[in-house]
Scaffold this active site. Structure first.
Site, PDB file in Angstrom:
ATOM      1  N   GLY A   1       0.382 -17.040   5.503  1.00  0.00           N
ATOM      2  CA  GLY A   1       0.782 -15.702   5.075  1.00  0.00           C
ATOM      3  C   GLY A   1       0.701 -14.706   6.205  1.00  0.00           C
ATOM      4  O   GLY A   1       0.186 -15.013   7.281  1.00  0.00           O
TER       5      GLY A   1
ATOM      6  N   THR B   1      -8.805 -15.266   5.845  1.00  0.00           N
ATOM      7  CA  THR B   1     -10.175 -15.515   6.280  1.00  0.00           C
ATOM      8  C   THR B   1     -11.148 -15.278   5.133  1.00  0.00           C
ATOM      9  O   THR B   1     -12.076 -16.059   4.906  1.00  0.00           O
ATOM     10  CB  THR B   1     -10.521 -14.590   7.455  1.00  0.00           C
ATOM     11  OG1 THR B   1      -9.474 -14.653   8.405  1.00  0.00           O
ATOM     12  CG2 THR B   1     -11.819 -14.994   8.099  1.00  0.00           C
TER      13      THR B   1
ATOM     14  N   HIS C   1      18.132  13.329   4.476  1.00  0.00           N
ATOM     15  CA  HIS C   1      17.736  12.037   3.898  1.00  0.00           C
ATOM     16  C   HIS C   1      17.492  12.181   2.398  1.00  0.00           C
ATOM     17  O   HIS C   1      18.012  11.413   1.596  1.00  0.00           O
ATOM     18  CB  HIS C   1      16.423  11.556   4.523  1.00  0.00           C
ATOM     19  CG  HIS C   1      16.549  11.013   5.912  1.00  0.00           C
ATOM     20  ND1 HIS C   1      17.402   9.999   6.236  1.00  0.00           N
ATOM     21  CD2 HIS C   1      15.894  11.337   7.064  1.00  0.00           C
ATOM     22  CE1 HIS C   1      17.279   9.716   7.535  1.00  0.00           C
ATOM     23  NE2 HIS C   1      16.376  10.528   8.057  1.00  0.00           N
TER      24      HIS C   1
ATOM     25  N   PRO D   1      -0.408 -11.416   8.508  1.00  0.00           N
ATOM     26  CA  PRO D   1      -1.740 -10.997   8.930  1.00  0.00           C
ATOM     27  C   PRO D   1      -2.359 -10.010   7.928  1.00  0.00           C
ATOM     28  O   PRO D   1      -1.648  -9.203   7.340  1.00  0.00           O
ATOM     29  CB  PRO D   1      -1.489 -10.289  10.265  1.00  0.00           C
ATOM     30  CG  PRO D   1      -0.140 -10.679  10.691  1.00  0.00           C
ATOM     31  CD  PRO D   1       0.630 -11.053   9.482  1.00  0.00           C
ATOM     32  N   GLY D   2      -3.653 -10.116   7.773  1.00  0.00           N
ATOM     33  CA  GLY D   2      -4.375  -9.133   6.969  1.00  0.00           C
ATOM     34  C   GLY D   2      -4.244  -9.279   5.471  1.00  0.00           C
ATOM     35  O   GLY D   2      -4.498  -8.346   4.728  1.00  0.00           O
ATOM     36  N   THR D   3      -3.818 -10.470   5.003  1.00  0.00           N
ATOM     37  CA  THR D   3      -3.680 -10.634   3.562  1.00  0.00           C
ATOM     38  C   THR D   3      -4.899 -11.300   2.943  1.00  0.00           C
ATOM     39  O   THR D   3      -4.905 -11.603   1.757  1.00  0.00           O
ATOM     40  CB  THR D   3      -2.441 -11.476   3.222  1.00  0.00           C
ATOM     41  OG1 THR D   3      -2.398 -12.580   4.108  1.00  0.00           O
ATOM     42  CG2 THR D   3      -1.190 -10.665   3.364  1.00  0.00           C
ATOM     43  N   GLY D   4      -5.932 -11.543   3.741  1.00  0.00           N
ATOM     44  CA  GLY D   4      -7.180 -12.057   3.179  1.00  0.00           C
ATOM     45  C   GLY D   4      -7.364 -13.556   3.316  1.00  0.00           C
ATOM     46  O   GLY D   4      -8.113 -14.149   2.554  1.00  0.00           O
TER      47      GLY D   4
ATOM     48  N   HIS E   1      17.232  17.698   8.931  1.00  0.00           N
ATOM     49  CA  HIS E   1      17.363  16.242   9.020  1.00  0.00           C
ATOM     50  C   HIS E   1      16.669  15.573   7.828  1.00  0.00           C
ATOM     51  O   HIS E   1      17.247  14.732   7.149  1.00  0.00           O
ATOM     52  CB  HIS E   1      16.749  15.784  10.350  1.00  0.00           C
ATOM     53  CG  HIS E   1      16.748  14.310  10.571  1.00  0.00           C
ATOM     54  ND1 HIS E   1      17.571  13.710  11.487  1.00  0.00           N
ATOM     55  CD2 HIS E   1      16.017  13.320  10.005  1.00  0.00           C
ATOM     56  CE1 HIS E   1      17.343  12.408  11.470  1.00  0.00           C
ATOM     57  NE2 HIS E   1      16.395  12.149  10.569  1.00  0.00           N
ATOM     58  N   GLU E   2      15.421  15.980   7.581  1.00  0.00           N
ATOM     59  CA  GLU E   2      14.666  15.342   6.495  1.00  0.00           C
ATOM     60  C   GLU E   2      15.287  15.634   5.142  1.00  0.00           C
ATOM     61  O   GLU E   2      15.364  14.761   4.281  1.00  0.00           O
ATOM     62  CB  GLU E   2      13.197  15.794   6.520  1.00  0.00           C
ATOM     63  CG  GLU E   2      12.433  15.377   7.769  1.00  0.00           C
ATOM     64  CD  GLU E   2      12.524  13.892   8.070  1.00  0.00           C
ATOM     65  OE1 GLU E   2      12.672  13.091   7.122  1.00  0.00           O
ATOM     66  OE2 GLU E   2      12.481  13.516   9.247  1.00  0.00           O
TER      67      GLU E   2
HETATM   68  P1  ADP Z   1      -6.259 -12.587   7.487  1.00  0.00           P
HETATM   69  O1  ADP Z   1      -7.245 -13.638   7.781  1.00  0.00           O
HETATM   70  O2  ADP Z   1      -5.261 -12.986   6.431  1.00  0.00           O
HETATM   71  O3  ADP Z   1      -5.579 -11.984   8.660  1.00  0.00           O
HETATM   72  P2  ADP Z   1      -8.588 -11.194   6.594  1.00  0.00           P
HETATM   73  O4  ADP Z   1      -9.086 -12.156   5.612  1.00  0.00           O
HETATM   74  O5  ADP Z   1      -9.254 -11.194   7.922  1.00  0.00           O
HETATM   75  O6  ADP Z   1      -7.016 -11.375   6.804  1.00  0.00           O
HETATM   76  O7  ADP Z   1      -8.612  -9.746   5.961  1.00  0.00           O
HETATM   77  C1  ADP Z   1      -8.950  -8.620   6.692  1.00  0.00           C
HETATM   78  C2  ADP Z   1      -9.599  -7.607   5.800  1.00  0.00           C
HETATM   79  O8  ADP Z   1      -8.650  -7.095   4.879  1.00  0.00           O
HETATM   80  C3  ADP Z   1     -10.703  -8.169   4.969  1.00  0.00           C
HETATM   81  O9  ADP Z   1     -11.911  -8.043   5.625  1.00  0.00           O
HETATM   82  C4  ADP Z   1     -10.668  -7.297   3.724  1.00  0.00           C
HETATM   83  O10 ADP Z   1     -11.449  -6.143   3.905  1.00  0.00           O
HETATM   84  C5  ADP Z   1      -9.235  -6.870   3.613  1.00  0.00           C
HETATM   85  N1  ADP Z   1      -8.484  -7.658   2.631  1.00  0.00           N
HETATM   86  C6  ADP Z   1      -7.386  -8.389   2.885  1.00  0.00           C
HETATM   87  N2  ADP Z   1      -6.908  -8.956   1.762  1.00  0.00           N
HETATM   88  C7  ADP Z   1      -7.725  -8.602   0.766  1.00  0.00           C
HETATM   89  C8  ADP Z   1      -7.763  -8.893  -0.625  1.00  0.00           C
HETATM   90  N3  ADP Z   1      -6.844  -9.672  -1.223  1.00  0.00           N
HETATM   91  N4  ADP Z   1      -8.751  -8.342  -1.357  1.00  0.00           N
HETATM   92  C9  ADP Z   1      -9.679  -7.563  -0.780  1.00  0.00           C
HETATM   93  N5  ADP Z   1      -9.697  -7.265   0.536  1.00  0.00           N
HETATM   94  C10 ADP Z   1      -8.738  -7.770   1.318  1.00  0.00           C
HETATM   95 ZN    ZN Z   2      15.548  10.409   9.913  1.00  0.00          ZN
END
Ligand code: ADP
Ligand code: ZN
Length: 610
Positions: A207, A214, A432, A209-212, A428-429
């Site tokens: 997925g 880890t 839109h 980045p940053g979707t949880g 401009h805004e």
């Molecule tokens: P990834 O490994 O997918 O890049 P992480 O697991 O490191 O993302 O997530 C980074 C941070 O984002 C986590 O520490 C958490 O605080 C937040 N986070 C991401 N997804 C969720 C989720 N589904 N629920 C709660 N917190 C989340």
């Molecule tokens: Zn614009």
């Protein structure tokens, strides 16, 4: 949370010591063996010793004469003189002519070579091996190479996951369901082994980045109460060839000792990329990958080591890694939908104090497309903003502002725009917003602002859909493009001038128009032919063209055609509503920020008057 055992001194430190030993040896000991025993005497003494027949061996060179006494116990040296009869006299005195008087000294040349070069070398090697063994002991490993190379860092990969549970990960229900089975297996392996089922060895969390990802992996370990070994793929790729492979070996050895346990490899694409045999390929990476494959084959499905790996580039992984028996299960961890975003906001809001008026549904709607990590960031930004303005609770306005911060950067307080510029930005805004509002099937306008942001945006119009949108019709796409061209169109209609302010709009509009033709099959000429393939689904969605040069030219023409049509439509709409455009722009210029309701009120009020 990673623990690292006592840090070792860098290798260079030990090499330094060895080098010092050699230097000392050469500077102190070697001269002691040779030069220090040579006695400088004057030529008279030499002549006297010849007369007394006291010379043992002698070596005459052009500027020095080195000789020994009769018993060969002492070495003497004196300067050379113009002495034609010297050789004759030496011969008569019974001296032995020798070529190596000074190094002679009872030691054969071989011994002296040994002493001056081989002995230090030996010391160097022995010291190196001794030190490398010391390092091994520190590292607690068993495999070794000379000089301590090829040894992974003395790292313990276990991380604490105590207190991290599935309930901390909001949304992502499908992923959690998938992983719950693993947890159940770790709790109660007999239930599975008695039927003859074996757990997958590896699961791939895929997925953006940053979707949880880890977090999910940690939660599996936390729920099952087993150790969690974690390492990032990029950590394997080291400077020395062989280090990565040895790290893999090391990691799995530790893991097997602690089984049942979870091994988590983040960014596995760093080592698991397709081995394409390209010229100049990365040998180190391949070795590491091969070692990983070997380790995965090496243990039985039921021994309790479960490998979770995360990647946002699944398409680049080596097929050997994703075949059954290795990472045979793929768990998608997608960007959260509306409900998911709301849930994630609520999970993170547990940590902060909230005012009564906070409505997470609205915030979640505004933050469409945000990842879990971004949502966590939004909550934190809001809390910081509350503190900054001296409040003890977080209000709705804090949350809404922090969304803008995450999307567009901080407000730029000291940016000074000239009056003309402000008017142009406002115009401009409103362009839109007006084009969006005048077309059906457009997301409603939530907010318009002309406060400059650190990202470089001089203002923006925020449109928010009422719910999640999974499908877009051709008409909706065209309307979007028209809305994007609306800003520039307004500049043209009102000022008859164009500015650089539309660059971002142009980029987005082009991307949409291109997608319509090359990916969504929305042009008659190409029907349902895929002209582009998406290469990077989770990282921005780059696409690569898959068509002939001739077709490319036609695509470009079509893109221009779509945008030109929509741009003309936007200009037309604005010209027909010129009075509203002017009134709204003036209002925005005064207020700097207006809400969607204010905008609609003026728009509709005007309409009623007509
Ligand atoms: P990834 O490994 O997918 O890049 P992480 O697991 O490191 O993302 O997530 C980074 C941070 O984002 C986590 O520490 C958490 O605080 C937040 N986070 C991401 N997804 C969720 C989720 N589904 N629920 C709660 N917190 C989340
Ligand atoms: Zn614009």
């Amino acid at each position: 949370m990673k623990e690292v055992k006592s840090p070792k001194k860098p290798l260079i430190y030990y090499y330094g010591i060895a080098l010092l030993v050699i230097l000392v040896f050469n500077m102190v000991i070697t001269p002691m063996l040779t030069k220090s025993q040579i006695n400088e005497v004057d030529y008279g003494t030499f002549m006297k010793m010849i007369e007394d027949k006291q010379i043992g061996r002698v070596e005459v060179s052009s500027n020095e004469i080195v000789f020994t006494d009769k018993d060969n116990t002492k070495i003497y040296a004196t300067g050379a003189m113009n002495d034609p009869t010297l050789t004759q006299r030496l011969y008569e005195a019974g001296a032995v002519f020798d070529r190596n008087v000074d190094s002679g000294n009872g030691l054969s040349p071989i011994v002296s070579v040994l002493l001056t070069s081989l002995v230090p070398m030996l010391i160097f090697i022995l010291l190196g091996q001794y030190l490398s063994r010391k390092l091994m002991e520190q590292a607690g490993g068993k495999n070794s190479m000379a000089f301590g190379m090829g040894k992974s860092n003395a790292k313990v990969y276990v991380q604490s996951t105590q207190g991290i549970h599935f309930s901390d990960v909001a949304g992502e229900d499908e992923a959690k369901e998938n992983l719950a089975e693993i947890v159940d297996y770790l709790h109660n392996p007999e239930k599975y082994t008695s039927v003859g089922a074996s757990m997958p060895k590896g699961l791939l969390l895929v997925g953006p980045p940053g979707t949880g990802k880890t977090m999910l992996a940690k939660a599996v370990a936390g729920e099952a109460g087993v150790p969690f070994f974690s390492i990032s793929g990029s950590e394997f790729v080291e400077m020395f060839v062989g280090m990565g492979a040895s790290k893999v070996r090391d990691l799995f050895q530790q893991a097997k000792e602690k089984a049942p346990c979870i091994v988590f490899i983040d960014e596995i694409d760093a080592i698991g990329k397709k081995r394409d045999g390209q010229f100049g390929g990365n040998d180190e990476r391949e070795q590491t990958l091969n070692q990983l494959l070997t380790e995965m084959d090496g243990f039985e499905g039921n021994n309790g080591v479960i490998i979770l790996a995360a990647t946002n580039r699944p398409e680049s992984l080596d097929p050997a890694l994703t075949r059954p028996g290795r990472f045979d299960r793929r768990v998608p961890v997608e960007l959260p939908d509306l409900a998911g975003r709301e849930a994630i906001l609520k999970v993170h809001a547990r940590k902060i104090k909230l005012a009564e008026n906070v409505d997470f549904h609205t915030v979640a709607r505004m933050a469409s497309g945000a990842s879990g990590a971004e949502l966590a960031n939004i909550i934190n930004e809001a809390a910081l903003r509350a503190v900054r303005s001296g409040r003890t609770v977080v209000e709705q306005a804090d949350l809404e502002e922090s969304i803008e911060v995450v999307i567009a950067g901080y407000q730029k307080k000291n940016a000074v725009l000239s009056d003309k510029e402000r008017q142009m930005v406002a115009c401009h805004e409103i362009g839109h917003a007006l084009v969006a509002a005048l077309q059906s099937h457009s997301a409603p306008v939530q907010k318009i602002t002309i406060i400059p942001r650190t990202s470089g945006a001089l203002g923006y119009t925020m449109q928010v859909d009422t719910g999640d949108k999974y499908l877009l019709t051709k008409e909706e796409l065209e309307n979007k493009i028209a809305t994007l061209t609306g800003g520039r169109a307004a500049e043209e209609v009102v000022f008859g001038e164009i500015t650089t302010g539309a660059s971002n709009d142009i980029e987005q509009a082009t991307k949409l128009a291109r997608g319509m033709i090359t990916r969504y099959g929305m042009s008659k000429d190409f029907d349902m032919v895929a002209l582009e393939t998406v290469t990077n689904q989770y990282l921005g969605g780059d696409a690569s063209l898959a068509c002939s040069a001739d077709t490319q030219r036609k695509i470009d023409e079509k893109v221009v055609e779509i945008i030109r049509t929509q741009h003309a439509k936007a200009i037309d709409l604005l010209e027909k509503n010129r009075d509203k455009l002017d009134e709204l722009a003036k209002y925005l210029c005064e207020k700097e920020t207006i809400t969607g309701e204010e905008f609609m009120a003026i728009l509709e009020g005007k309409e009623k008057l007509q």
